[in-house]
Design a protein around this motif. Structure first.
Motif, mmCIF file in Angstrom:
data_model
loop_
_atom_site.group_PDB
_atom_site.id
_atom_site.type_symbol
_atom_site.label_atom_id
_atom_site.label_comp_id
_atom_site.label_asym_id
_atom_site.label_seq_id
_atom_site.Cartn_x
_atom_site.Cartn_y
_atom_site.Cartn_z
ATOM 1 N N LYS A 148 45.399 28.861 26.063
ATOM 2 C CA LYS A 148 46.741 29.354 26.372
ATOM 3 C C LYS A 148 46.687 30.611 27.237
ATOM 4 O O LYS A 148 47.504 30.790 28.137
ATOM 5 C CB LYS A 148 47.519 29.620 25.077
ATOM 6 C CG LYS A 148 47.881 28.360 24.301
ATOM 7 C CD LYS A 148 48.651 28.694 23.028
ATOM 8 C CE LYS A 148 48.987 27.429 22.239
ATOM 9 N NZ LYS A 148 49.690 27.751 20.965
ATOM 10 N N ALA A 149 45.716 31.466 26.967
ATOM 11 C CA ALA A 149 45.576 32.681 27.769
ATOM 12 C C ALA A 149 45.191 32.336 29.203
ATOM 13 O O ALA A 149 45.692 32.958 30.156
ATOM 14 C CB ALA A 149 44.525 33.604 27.157
ATOM 15 N N ALA A 150 44.341 31.337 29.369
ATOM 16 C CA ALA A 150 43.933 30.925 30.716
ATOM 17 C C ALA A 150 45.113 30.347 31.488
ATOM 18 O O ALA A 150 45.309 30.656 32.666
ATOM 19 C CB ALA A 150 42.794 29.909 30.627
ATOM 20 N N TRP A 174 40.971 27.004 40.066
ATOM 21 C CA TRP A 174 41.252 27.984 41.120
ATOM 22 C C TRP A 174 42.337 28.960 40.653
ATOM 23 O O TRP A 174 42.212 30.177 40.818
ATOM 24 C CB TRP A 174 41.702 27.276 42.397
ATOM 25 C CG TRP A 174 40.612 26.955 43.359
ATOM 26 C CD1 TRP A 174 39.988 25.761 43.548
ATOM 27 C CD2 TRP A 174 40.015 27.861 44.301
ATOM 28 N NE1 TRP A 174 39.043 25.860 44.537
ATOM 29 C CE2 TRP A 174 39.042 27.139 45.025
ATOM 30 C CE3 TRP A 174 40.219 29.209 44.612
ATOM 31 C CZ2 TRP A 174 38.269 27.720 46.028
ATOM 32 C CZ3 TRP A 174 39.452 29.789 45.619
ATOM 33 C CH2 TRP A 174 38.486 29.052 46.305
ATOM 34 N N GLY A 175 43.403 28.410 40.071
ATOM 35 C CA GLY A 175 44.514 29.249 39.631
ATOM 36 C C GLY A 175 44.136 30.229 38.543
ATOM 37 O O GLY A 175 44.623 31.366 38.519
ATOM 38 N N ALA A 176 43.266 29.797 37.631
ATOM 39 C CA ALA A 176 42.884 30.641 36.494
ATOM 40 C C ALA A 176 41.760 31.616 36.845
ATOM 41 O O ALA A 176 41.732 32.749 36.338
ATOM 42 C CB ALA A 176 42.466 29.771 35.312
ATOM 43 N N LEU A 177 40.823 31.196 37.706
ATOM 44 C CA LEU A 177 39.679 32.048 38.034
ATOM 45 C C LEU A 177 39.999 33.084 39.105
ATOM 46 O O LEU A 177 39.417 34.171 39.124
ATOM 47 C CB LEU A 177 38.495 31.183 38.488
ATOM 48 C CG LEU A 177 37.899 30.236 37.446
ATOM 49 C CD1 LEU A 177 36.790 29.391 38.059
ATOM 50 C CD2 LEU A 177 37.376 31.018 36.240
ATOM 51 N N TYR A 178 40.920 32.730 40.006
ATOM 52 C CA TYR A 178 41.273 33.626 41.115
ATOM 53 C C TYR A 178 42.794 33.747 41.222
ATOM 54 O O TYR A 178 43.397 33.361 42.223
ATOM 55 C CB TYR A 178 40.670 33.106 42.429
ATOM 56 C CG TYR A 178 39.175 32.910 42.340
ATOM 57 C CD1 TYR A 178 38.308 34.004 42.360
ATOM 58 C CD2 TYR A 178 38.625 31.638 42.196
ATOM 59 C CE1 TYR A 178 36.934 33.840 42.247
ATOM 60 C CE2 TYR A 178 37.251 31.458 42.091
ATOM 61 C CZ TYR A 178 36.411 32.565 42.114
ATOM 62 O OH TYR A 178 35.056 32.394 41.998
ATOM 63 N N PRO A 179 43.437 34.273 40.174
ATOM 64 C CA PRO A 179 44.908 34.237 40.095
ATOM 65 C C PRO A 179 45.630 35.015 41.188
ATOM 66 O O PRO A 179 46.789 34.716 41.477
ATOM 67 C CB PRO A 179 45.204 34.834 38.709
ATOM 68 C CG PRO A 179 43.975 35.593 38.335
ATOM 69 C CD PRO A 179 42.831 34.885 38.971
ATOM 70 N N ASP A 180 44.963 35.978 41.807
ATOM 71 C CA ASP A 180 45.621 36.781 42.838
ATOM 72 C C ASP A 180 45.355 36.261 44.248
ATOM 73 O O ASP A 180 45.805 36.865 45.225
ATOM 74 C CB ASP A 180 45.149 38.241 42.753
ATOM 75 C CG ASP A 180 45.569 38.893 41.452
ATOM 76 O OD1 ASP A 180 46.755 38.761 41.097
ATOM 77 O OD2 ASP A 180 44.714 39.505 40.793
ATOM 78 N N ILE A 234 35.625 34.811 31.139
ATOM 79 C CA ILE A 234 36.906 35.486 31.375
ATOM 80 C C ILE A 234 37.868 35.239 30.211
ATOM 81 O O ILE A 234 38.533 36.159 29.726
ATOM 82 C CB ILE A 234 37.547 35.004 32.689
ATOM 83 C CG1 ILE A 234 36.600 35.240 33.871
ATOM 84 C CG2 ILE A 234 38.896 35.705 32.925
ATOM 85 C CD1 ILE A 234 37.049 34.570 35.163
ATOM 86 N N TYR A 235 37.932 33.982 29.740
ATOM 87 C CA TYR A 235 38.933 33.607 28.733
ATOM 88 C C TYR A 235 38.338 33.265 27.372
ATOM 89 O O TYR A 235 39.079 33.150 26.401
ATOM 90 C CB TYR A 235 39.778 32.438 29.266
ATOM 91 C CG TYR A 235 40.484 32.788 30.546
ATOM 92 C CD1 TYR A 235 41.522 33.724 30.557
ATOM 93 C CD2 TYR A 235 40.088 32.243 31.769
ATOM 94 C CE1 TYR A 235 42.158 34.078 31.729
ATOM 95 C CE2 TYR A 235 40.722 32.589 32.960
ATOM 96 C CZ TYR A 235 41.748 33.510 32.934
ATOM 97 O OH TYR A 235 42.372 33.873 34.098
ATOM 98 N N ASP A 236 37.036 33.090 27.327
ATOM 99 C CA ASP A 236 36.328 32.918 26.057
ATOM 100 C C ASP A 236 36.963 31.840 25.174
ATOM 101 O O ASP A 236 37.118 32.008 23.966
ATOM 102 C CB ASP A 236 36.278 34.257 25.308
ATOM 103 C CG ASP A 236 35.209 34.271 24.230
ATOM 104 O OD1 ASP A 236 34.222 33.521 24.355
ATOM 105 O OD2 ASP A 236 35.377 35.036 23.252
#
Length: 339
Positions: free
Chosen positions: A267-269, A139-145, A261-263
């Motif tokens: 770390k980027a995710a 949830w945090g990584a896919l919908y960060p806003d 999104i992060y491929d």
């Protein structure tokens, strides 16, 4: 019989690994009321083999997850027997033909429930234990806003290689039963379920838990064998093996960076998670050791490392097994919600 949960019909859902789950259904239960601003929302996903009933220990008046204050949504994982699963999906995707489902798939359909069914655009908190924590990270990584806070406890953002190997043992035990028949069993593979339970027993609780004989002293079993049969075998025997294997695959392939999104950049995710986070590993968890959580926190911009000081291993995080640990997690969630 009146069900105590609802079903959201998702229609045809294209899954990450290529299959389409037709007539996909997401079972969920809610507590409390959605306020006019629709900003009192907590999403609380289920865990491996668990259903929404098994999450309810953390919900209640006076608790952090208080229905008098918050609108709490417990979505059931795909594969858990209530949402679309091998055990309830019609042919041809029934039983062992049920398609591979990722944590990404689970959170995408949960997002549809939250936004389409309830019209919610903002979430106060996402939290969960074990595979519920895996979904929380997603949830945090896919919908960060979309959310203010996340609190994954006793779980990880990516299945480690060691964790993967443990699950291979569970899978091998489950499928070694002679009546397994490649998943097309006509009678329950009870021997396989009992064997899987014995494998699990060495991992769910810590060495110190067994050393201190908490199975006898705290949980009240009459012997170690009584604990293995009554607690562990009793835990697994009611469950559908194909459902267990579907969720096991989801667990093994859990990775918040494994998407377009992060491929694959883990770390980027982690770095993309904007929500204020309490990452709460169990201090003696053999599945998800605190070292893995430290790595996650180091790469998250707004996270704190909050270990649960317990010798109850993975079960420090649930499902409400040890009251002291329940209170610790509840206090930390209250602290996070106050921020």
């Amino acid at each position: 019989m009146t069900l105590d949960y609802d079903i959201y019909d998702l229609g045809d859902v294209r899954l990450q690994r290529g299959a389409t789950l037709r007539g996909c259904k997401l079972a969920y239960k809610t507590f409390g009321r959605l306020n006019a601003a629709k900003d009192n929302v907590i999403v609380y996903p289920t865990w491996y083999s668990g259903q929404h009933y098994d999450n309810e220990w953390l919900v209640g008046a006076g608790r952090a997850l208080d229905p008098n204050r918050y609108f709490i949504i417990i979505p059931n994982m795909l594969g858990n027997g209530l949402s679309s699963s091998p055990s309830n999906t019609p042919e041809p995707y029934n039983g062992p033909r049920f398609p591979h489902v990722t944590a990404y798939d689970n959170v995408r359909v949960q997002h549809r429930l939250v936004t389409e069914k309830f019209g919610i655009e903002h979430i106060r908190l996402v939290t969960g234990w074990s595979m519920g924590a895996l979904q929380t990270f997603h949830w945090g990584a896919l919908y960060p806003d979309m959310m203010d806070l996340i609190a994954p406890f006793c779980g990880s953002a990516k299945c480690s290689r060691h964790n993967f190997v443990f699950l291979e043992g569970v899978k091998a035990a489950l499928t070694a039963d002679a009546v397994w028949k490649e998943g097309w069993y006509t009678e329950k593979p009870a021997r396989g379920l009992r064997a899987a339970a014995r494998v699990y027993a060495g991992w769910g609780f810590s060495q110190a838990f067994y050393r201190e004989k908490l199975d006898l002293e705290a949980l009240g079993y009459s012997s170690l064998e009584d604990f293995l049969v009554a607690f562990w075998e009793g835990f697994f025997l009611p469950k559908d093996p194909n459902n267990l294997l579907t969720m096991l695959w989801t667990w093994q392939n859990g990775d918040i960076s494994d998407n377009e999104i992060y491929d694959g950049d883990f770390k980027a995710a982690l770095g993309a998670i904007k929500a204020k986070a309490y990452v709460m590993p169990g201090q003696t968890d053999l599945y998800f050791p605190p070292e893995d959580s430290r790595f996650e926190v180091e790469h998250m911009p707004n996270a704190e490392f909050v270990p649960v000081p317990s010798i109850w291993g993975h079960f420090a995080g649930g499902p409400g097994t040890n009251p002291v640990d329940v209170d610790f997690i509840d206090v930390k969630l209250k602290d996070l919600l106050a921020k």
